[in-house]
Design an enzyme around this catalytic site. Structure first.
Site, mmCIF file in Angstrom:
data_model
loop_
_atom_site.group_PDB
_atom_site.id
_atom_site.type_symbol
_atom_site.label_atom_id
_atom_site.label_comp_id
_atom_site.label_asym_id
_atom_site.label_seq_id
_atom_site.Cartn_x
_atom_site.Cartn_y
_atom_site.Cartn_z
ATOM 1 N N HIS A 1 0.846 -1.201 0.000
ATOM 2 C CA HIS A 1 0.000 0.000 0.000
ATOM 3 C C HIS A 1 0.881 1.251 0.000
ATOM 4 C CE1 HIS A 1 -3.298 2.636 0.729
ATOM 5 N NE2 HIS A 1 -2.778 3.054 1.870
ATOM 6 N N ASP B 1 -6.763 -2.183 4.143
ATOM 7 C CA ASP B 1 -5.363 -1.856 4.479
ATOM 8 C C ASP B 1 -5.123 -1.854 5.993
ATOM 9 O OD1 ASP B 1 -4.879 -1.503 1.718
ATOM 10 O OD2 ASP B 1 -5.536 0.570 1.808
HETATM 11 C C1 GAR Z 1 1.388 0.539 -5.924
HETATM 12 O O1 GAR Z 1 1.900 1.759 -5.451
HETATM 13 C C2 GAR Z 1 0.494 -0.089 -4.873
HETATM 14 O O2 GAR Z 1 0.927 0.125 -3.570
HETATM 15 C C3 GAR Z 1 -0.803 0.624 -5.121
HETATM 16 O O3 GAR Z 1 -0.910 0.664 -6.517
HETATM 17 C C4 GAR Z 1 0.398 0.765 -7.075
HETATM 18 C C5 GAR Z 1 0.531 -0.292 -8.139
HETATM 19 O O4 GAR Z 1 1.643 -0.048 -8.941
HETATM 20 N N1 GAR Z 1 -1.901 -0.047 -4.497
HETATM 21 C C6 GAR Z 1 -2.902 0.588 -3.909
HETATM 22 O O5 GAR Z 1 -3.044 1.793 -3.910
HETATM 23 C C7 GAR Z 1 -3.914 -0.334 -3.254
HETATM 24 N N2 GAR Z 1 -4.621 0.366 -2.212
HETATM 25 P P1 GAR Z 1 2.139 -1.134 -9.988
HETATM 26 O O6 GAR Z 1 0.912 -1.630 -10.761
HETATM 27 O O7 GAR Z 1 3.079 -0.371 -10.879
HETATM 28 O O8 GAR Z 1 2.806 -2.229 -9.237
#
Ligand code: GAR
Length: 209
Positions: A117, A153
């Site tokens: 997160h 979360d």
């Molecule tokens: C990451 O920063 C993850 O922590 C976030 O989405 C991004 C995905 O990046 N997740 C959330 O916000 C879930 N609450 P990615 O697709 O490049 O790995």
């Protein structure tokens, strides 16, 4: 106290909804012989995302389970659990998977499903961690790796990494810097969990014995 130990290499199923840069970091790490885990499948809640393309380029099995293909959320949750179970994971990694797991998924994989997160829990849960941190005016935010429970979360924290907020940050710039730190934390922590095992007692997660 639930304790998990894995025979090397540990089997990872990674779930995502978007660009999959965290997935890519795991794929890159797992291509090294000494990394104690392998990505055995990548799942998504929608087709056509870069995360699935990354998996395909790496020759990894993929699957898609869309909510709209099921009569209700509970049926989707059960179908997702079934898809994941087919790949016999030791750990399930939710990396940018923008859906909450329901009870039918958690009945099977609670305790060994991790989520990353982009905020320092318990601050700023939900879908807009970087924007919420900026709106609040914090000077330090970061990323949190946690064991998924039934909340948003809220699960026991495995690892956290701080990231300074810069004066001119917008949410996109801040999120990109968080993601750089997040990927390193994810790869390092999952590697240690795979190698050394881990236990969860209440809110306390311990890697190794
Ligand atoms: C990451 O920063 C993850 O922590 C976030 O989405 C991004 C995905 O990046 N997740 C959330 O916000 C879930 N609450 P990615 O697709 O490049 O790995």
């Amino acid at each position: 106290m639930p304790t998990y130990r894995f025979s090397a290499p540990a089997r990872l199923v990674v779930l995502g909804s978007g660009s999959g840069t965290n997935l890519q970091a795991l794929l890159d790490a797992a291509s090294e012989e000494e990394y104690a885990a392998r990505v055995v499948a990548v799942g998504a809640d929608r087709p056509g995302i870069e995360g699935l393309a990354r998996a395909e380029r790496a020759g990894i099995d993929t699957f898609v389970e869309r909510v709209r293909d099921h009569p209700d959320r509970s049926a989707w949750d059960a179908a997702l659990a079934e898809q994941v179970a087919r790949h016999e994971p030791d750990l399930v990694i939710s990396a940018g998977f923008m859906k909450l797991f329901g009870p039918r998924f958690l009945d099977r994989f609670a305790g060994r499903t991790l989520n990353t997160h982009p905020a320092l829990s318990p601050s700023f849960p939900g879908m807009q961690g970087p924007q919420d941190a900026l709106d609040y005016g914090v000077k330090v935010t970061g990323a949190t790796l946690f064991v998924v429970d039934g909340g948003v979360d809220t699960g026991p924290i495995v690892a956290q990494v701080p990231v300074a907020v810069e004066p001119d940050d917008d949410a996109a710039a801040l999120h990109e810097r968080i993601k750089t730190a997040e990927r390193a934390m994810l790869v390092d922590t999952v590697g240690r969990m795979a190698r050394e095992g881990f236990s969860v007692e209440g809110r306390s997660v311990r890697i190794g014995s």
